[in-house]
Scaffold this motif. Structure first.
Motif, PDB file in Angstrom:
ATOM      1  N   ALA A  50       0.803  -1.160   0.063  1.00  0.00           N
ATOM      2  CA  ALA A  50      -0.079   0.029   0.076  1.00  0.00           C
ATOM      3  C   ALA A  50       0.806   1.186  -0.118  1.00  0.00           C
ATOM      4  CB  ALA A  50      -0.956   0.084   1.242  1.00  0.00           C
ATOM      5  N   ALA A  51       1.943   1.323   0.696  1.00  0.00           N
ATOM      6  CA  ALA A  51       2.853   2.349   0.721  1.00  0.00           C
ATOM      7  C   ALA A  51       3.345   2.554  -0.523  1.00  0.00           C
ATOM      8  CB  ALA A  51       4.010   2.173   1.902  1.00  0.00           C
ATOM      9  N   ALA A  52       3.875   1.470  -1.167  1.00  0.00           N
ATOM     10  CA  ALA A  52       4.425   1.710  -2.466  1.00  0.00           C
ATOM     11  C   ALA A  52       3.534   2.521  -3.593  1.00  0.00           C
ATOM     12  CB  ALA A  52       4.834   0.413  -3.058  1.00  0.00           C
ATOM     13  N   LEU A  53       2.270   2.151  -3.475  1.00  0.00           N
ATOM     14  CA  LEU A  53       1.320   2.905  -4.196  1.00  0.00           C
ATOM     15  C   LEU A  53       1.204   4.436  -3.966  1.00  0.00           C
ATOM     16  CD1 LEU A  53      -0.552   2.022  -6.879  1.00  0.00           C
ATOM     17  CD2 LEU A  53       0.651   0.466  -5.453  1.00  0.00           C
ATOM     18  N   TRP A  54       1.176   4.615  -2.471  1.00  0.00           N
ATOM     19  CA  TRP A  54       1.174   6.057  -1.726  1.00  0.00           C
ATOM     20  C   TRP A  54       2.424   6.751  -2.360  1.00  0.00           C
ATOM     21  CZ3 TRP A  54       3.592   9.801   0.761  1.00  0.00           C
ATOM     22  CH2 TRP A  54       2.926  10.569   1.510  1.00  0.00           C
ATOM     23  N   VAL A  55       3.570   6.488  -2.327  1.00  0.00           N
ATOM     24  CA  VAL A  55       4.938   6.948  -3.011  1.00  0.00           C
ATOM     25  C   VAL A  55       4.561   7.046  -4.385  1.00  0.00           C
ATOM     26  CG1 VAL A  55       7.341   6.575  -3.299  1.00  0.00           C
ATOM     27  CG2 VAL A  55       6.380   5.849  -1.211  1.00  0.00           C
ATOM     28  N   ALA A  56       3.788   6.634  -4.962  1.00  0.00           N
ATOM     29  CA  ALA A  56       3.732   6.662  -6.546  1.00  0.00           C
ATOM     30  C   ALA A  56       2.552   7.666  -6.650  1.00  0.00           C
ATOM     31  CB  ALA A  56       3.162   5.438  -7.401  1.00  0.00           C
ATOM     32  N   ALA A  84      -1.305  -2.809  -6.580  1.00  0.00           N
ATOM     33  CA  ALA A  84      -0.771  -3.010  -5.074  1.00  0.00           C
ATOM     34  C   ALA A  84      -0.671  -4.411  -4.983  1.00  0.00           C
ATOM     35  CB  ALA A  84      -1.871  -2.372  -4.265  1.00  0.00           C
ATOM     36  N   HIS A  85      -1.817  -5.172  -5.475  1.00  0.00           N
ATOM     37  CA  HIS A  85      -1.581  -6.751  -5.517  1.00  0.00           C
ATOM     38  C   HIS A  85      -0.348  -7.325  -6.290  1.00  0.00           C
ATOM     39  CE1 HIS A  85      -3.347 -11.029  -5.865  1.00  0.00           C
ATOM     40  NE2 HIS A  85      -3.320 -10.794  -4.553  1.00  0.00           N
ATOM     41  N   THR A  86       0.059  -6.747  -7.056  1.00  0.00           N
ATOM     42  CA  THR A  86       1.034  -7.060  -8.069  1.00  0.00           C
ATOM     43  C   THR A  86       2.405  -7.164  -6.898  1.00  0.00           C
ATOM     44  OG1 THR A  86      -0.129  -6.732 -10.028  1.00  0.00           O
ATOM     45  CG2 THR A  86       2.245  -7.109 -10.072  1.00  0.00           C
ATOM     46  N   VAL A  87       2.423  -5.939  -6.550  1.00  0.00           N
ATOM     47  CA  VAL A  87       3.591  -5.646  -5.587  1.00  0.00           C
ATOM     48  C   VAL A  87       3.529  -6.618  -4.206  1.00  0.00           C
ATOM     49  CG1 VAL A  87       4.658  -3.950  -4.019  1.00  0.00           C
ATOM     50  CG2 VAL A  87       3.655  -3.071  -6.119  1.00  0.00           C
ATOM     51  N   LEU A  88       2.343  -6.790  -3.675  1.00  0.00           N
ATOM     52  CA  LEU A  88       2.283  -7.817  -2.851  1.00  0.00           C
ATOM     53  C   LEU A  88       3.082  -9.150  -3.189  1.00  0.00           C
ATOM     54  CD1 LEU A  88       1.241  -8.575   0.079  1.00  0.00           C
ATOM     55  CD2 LEU A  88      -0.924  -9.216  -1.121  1.00  0.00           C
ATOM     56  N   LEU A 248       9.274  -1.725  -8.500  1.00  0.00           N
ATOM     57  CA  LEU A 248      10.381  -2.850  -8.258  1.00  0.00           C
ATOM     58  C   LEU A 248      11.459  -2.315  -7.675  1.00  0.00           C
ATOM     59  CD1 LEU A 248      10.251  -5.722  -8.641  1.00  0.00           C
ATOM     60  CD2 LEU A 248      11.143  -5.460 -10.912  1.00  0.00           C
ATOM     61  N   GLY A 249      11.719  -0.916  -7.882  1.00  0.00           N
ATOM     62  CA  GLY A 249      13.080  -0.692  -7.285  1.00  0.00           C
ATOM     63  C   GLY A 249      13.119  -0.494  -5.893  1.00  0.00           C
ATOM     64  N   SER A 250      11.856   0.058  -5.039  1.00  0.00           N
ATOM     65  CA  SER A 250      11.734  -0.158  -3.776  1.00  0.00           C
ATOM     66  C   SER A 250      11.942  -1.376  -3.123  1.00  0.00           C
ATOM     67  CB  SER A 250      10.636   0.611  -3.246  1.00  0.00           C
ATOM     68  OG  SER A 250       9.512  -0.029  -3.840  1.00  0.00           O
ATOM     69  N   LEU A 251      11.745  -2.785  -3.874  1.00  0.00           N
ATOM     70  CA  LEU A 251      11.592  -3.900  -3.341  1.00  0.00           C
ATOM     71  C   LEU A 251      13.083  -4.455  -3.498  1.00  0.00           C
ATOM     72  CD1 LEU A 251       8.623  -3.660  -3.712  1.00  0.00           C
ATOM     73  CD2 LEU A 251       8.478  -6.130  -4.581  1.00  0.00           C
ATOM     74  N   MET A 252      13.847  -3.796  -4.541  1.00  0.00           N
ATOM     75  CA  MET A 252      15.359  -4.147  -4.533  1.00  0.00           C
ATOM     76  C   MET A 252      16.235  -3.865  -3.318  1.00  0.00           C
ATOM     77  SD  MET A 252      15.664  -5.833  -7.199  1.00  0.00           S
ATOM     78  CE  MET A 252      13.976  -6.482  -7.343  1.00  0.00           C
ATOM     79  N   VAL A 253      15.601  -2.751  -2.464  1.00  0.00           N
ATOM     80  CA  VAL A 253      16.343  -2.136  -1.510  1.00  0.00           C
ATOM     81  C   VAL A 253      16.339  -3.517  -0.173  1.00  0.00           C
ATOM     82  CG1 VAL A 253      16.354  -0.713   0.416  1.00  0.00           C
ATOM     83  CG2 VAL A 253      15.764   0.117  -1.955  1.00  0.00           C
ATOM     84  N   GLY A 254      14.834  -3.994  -0.207  1.00  0.00           N
ATOM     85  CA  GLY A 254      14.960  -5.035   0.998  1.00  0.00           C
ATOM     86  C   GLY A 254      15.880  -6.227   0.381  1.00  0.00           C
ATOM     87  N   ALA A 255      15.553  -6.714  -1.014  1.00  0.00           N
ATOM     88  CA  ALA A 255      16.284  -7.840  -1.357  1.00  0.00           C
ATOM     89  C   ALA A 255      18.062  -7.636  -1.406  1.00  0.00           C
ATOM     90  CB  ALA A 255      15.957  -7.938  -2.960  1.00  0.00           C
ATOM     91  N   TYR A 256      18.340  -6.305  -1.713  1.00  0.00           N
ATOM     92  CA  TYR A 256      19.796  -6.028  -1.450  1.00  0.00           C
ATOM     93  C   TYR A 256      20.139  -6.165  -0.063  1.00  0.00           C
ATOM     94  CZ  TYR A 256      24.452  -3.745  -1.995  1.00  0.00           C
ATOM     95  OH  TYR A 256      25.627  -3.612  -2.004  1.00  0.00           O
ATOM     96  N   SER A 269      10.465  -3.605   4.690  1.00  0.00           N
ATOM     97  CA  SER A 269       9.142  -2.638   4.140  1.00  0.00           C
ATOM     98  C   SER A 269       9.847  -1.172   3.762  1.00  0.00           C
ATOM     99  CB  SER A 269       8.131  -2.585   5.093  1.00  0.00           C
ATOM    100  OG  SER A 269       7.860  -4.116   5.219  1.00  0.00           O
ATOM    101  N   PHE A 270      10.553  -0.978   2.617  1.00  0.00           N
ATOM    102  CA  PHE A 270      11.142   0.290   2.675  1.00  0.00           C
ATOM    103  C   PHE A 270      10.235   1.312   2.354  1.00  0.00           C
ATOM    104  CE2 PHE A 270      13.566   3.221  -0.181  1.00  0.00           C
ATOM    105  CZ  PHE A 270      14.398   3.719   0.773  1.00  0.00           C
ATOM    106  N   ASN A 271       9.149   0.913   1.673  1.00  0.00           N
ATOM    107  CA  ASN A 271       8.418   2.036   1.252  1.00  0.00           C
ATOM    108  C   ASN A 271       7.409   2.817   2.457  1.00  0.00           C
ATOM    109  OD1 ASN A 271       8.148   2.204  -1.791  1.00  0.00           O
ATOM    110  ND2 ASN A 271       7.592  -0.072  -1.584  1.00  0.00           N
ATOM    111  N   THR A 272       7.271   2.166   3.750  1.00  0.00           N
ATOM    112  CA  THR A 272       6.799   2.652   4.826  1.00  0.00           C
ATOM    113  C   THR A 272       7.566   3.788   5.188  1.00  0.00           C
ATOM    114  OG1 THR A 272       7.921   0.961   6.282  1.00  0.00           O
ATOM    115  CG2 THR A 272       5.493   0.230   5.174  1.00  0.00           C
ATOM    116  N   GLY A 273       9.192   3.670   5.199  1.00  0.00           N
ATOM    117  CA  GLY A 273       9.778   4.566   5.639  1.00  0.00           C
ATOM    118  C   GLY A 273       9.803   5.806   4.836  1.00  0.00           C
TER     119      GLY A 273
END
Length: 385
Positions: A50-56, A84-88, A248-256, A269-273
């Protein structure tokens, strides 16, 4: 565009990096030893999506995302809810894979959905076989003695011959149409117009941009984990390798960070911050300001995660006190696990997971004393704040 990187050991970045490194280490250590680790990890997927869509710049309600994930939508899903479900689902896929899988070429191809485009070669062969059988109809085997004695044999033969001629004409027409289309495609190449040109830009080479982004991984590995994650995200955000999957870039932060061994207990959950940082700082032209904002976002993500663990721990303690004297086969412990693993639950969701009727689900919720979060008569929802 040419990426401009700031001095990673600038005095301003050093102080923010130390704060982010310390906060993420405390969050990872506490999560790995916490009793609500699984619930915190699953809730983080929903909140980050949900935060990923908020950032967008889009708004998606968490309760709608939970119901959509359970195939229990209260209304027709919107385009933003589908994203958002795709991000999930992408977060869950990254978490179930090995650390560092999302940063590899096969991992990026899977997250982009390229493997779903495989073509089965059996269909054309089957179609050709059917057409060969139909074409062989007029020259098939000779009728036997019974057919020769049948008074309707001549009529049936005439009908079969007419069907064969019709099929032959249709096949010739299809072949002529295909050849005409191929000649037209060689002569005229339509150009994308309007908004389609923005979605399908021939000059936007995603493969080259992804290759350029992956080259920065080696440079990020020579930096501390938090600075490396800031480099990975900032390059993705500035170069935009995937225009329709920019999230997908914000998900790469957690993966990295997981691949570097910094956060192993969950996918950050990088998008929440990131949503707590002002847009002007996240999208600033000064790379030093952007990196400072990203490091502050990591620190804020860790602080929000620690507060979430405190809330879940307190809620679990209170709910366990309510069921202390219950029978051993009670459905309330299963309800506690469900509530701790979802931001919000409905009566239908409880009934499906616990194995009771909707009326029984309402009784369980009332006995457990969960707070109602929707405040409406229909499609009521409960959860832990």
């Amino acid at each position: 565009m040419r990426y401009k990187s700031p001095d990673p050991y600038h005095p301003t970045l050093i102080a923010l990096m130390i704060s982010a490194e310390d906060a993420l280490a405390r969050l990872d250590e506490r999560t790995s030893r916490h009793v609500v680790e699984d619930g915190y990890r699953e809730r983080g997927h929903f909140f980050d999506a949900a935060a990923a869509l908020w950032v967008a710049g889009e708004l998606v309600h968490v309760e709608d995302l939970v119901l959509h994930d359970a195939h229990m939508d209260a209304r027709a899903p919107t385009h933003e809810l589908t994203i958002a479900h795709t991000v999930l689902r992408a977060r869950r896929r990254i978490w179930l894979a090995e650390p560092g899988w999302a940063l590899t070429v096969p991992g990026l191809a899977t997250l982009r959905g390229e493997q779903a485009a495989a073509v089965d070669g059996g269909a054309p062969i089957q179609t050709h076989a059917l057409r060969t059988h139909d074409a062989a109809g007029p020259s098939g085997p000779e009728p036997d003695d019974d057919e020769q004695g049948n008074p309707m044999a001549a009529e049936f033969a005439a009908i079969d011959a007419a069907i064969a001629r019709s099929q032959q004409l249709l096949d010739e027409h299809d072949q002529d149409t295909l050849e005409s289309a191929e000649r037209a495609a060689l002569i005229v190449k339509p150009e994308p117009l309007g908004q389609l040109g923005l979605l399908f830009d021939d000059e936007w080479d995603e493969e080259a941009r992804l290759a350029e982004w992956r080259e920065t991984l080696s440079a990020a590995d020579r930096l501390p984990p938090c600075l490396g994650a800031a480099l990975v995200f900032d390059v993705w955000d500035r170069t935009e390798p995937l225009r329709r999957q920019h999230w997908l870039g914000s998900l790469m932060v957690g993966a990295y960070l997981r691949s570097r061994g910094k956060v192993l207990s969950h996918l950050l959950s990088f998008n929440t911050g990131l949503k707590t940082v002002r847009h002007e700082r996240r999208r600033s032209q000064d790379p030093l300001v952007r990196w400072s904002a990203l490091l502050e976002a990591m620190t804020m993500t860790a602080e929000l995660g620690l507060k979430e663990l405190d809330r879940l721990s307190l809620a679990r303690t209170q709910m366990e006190m309510r069921i202390r004297d219950r029978r051993s086969n009670s459905s309330l412990p299963a309800l506690i696990e469900l509530v701790l693993s979802r931001p919000i639950v409905s009566a239908g969701l409880v009934a499906r997971h616990v194995g009771v009727t909707p009326r029984g689900a309402l009784n369980l919720v009332r006995e457990l004393g969960i707070r109602e979060m929707t405040g409406r008569g229909r499609y009521r929802g409960w959860g832990v704040l």
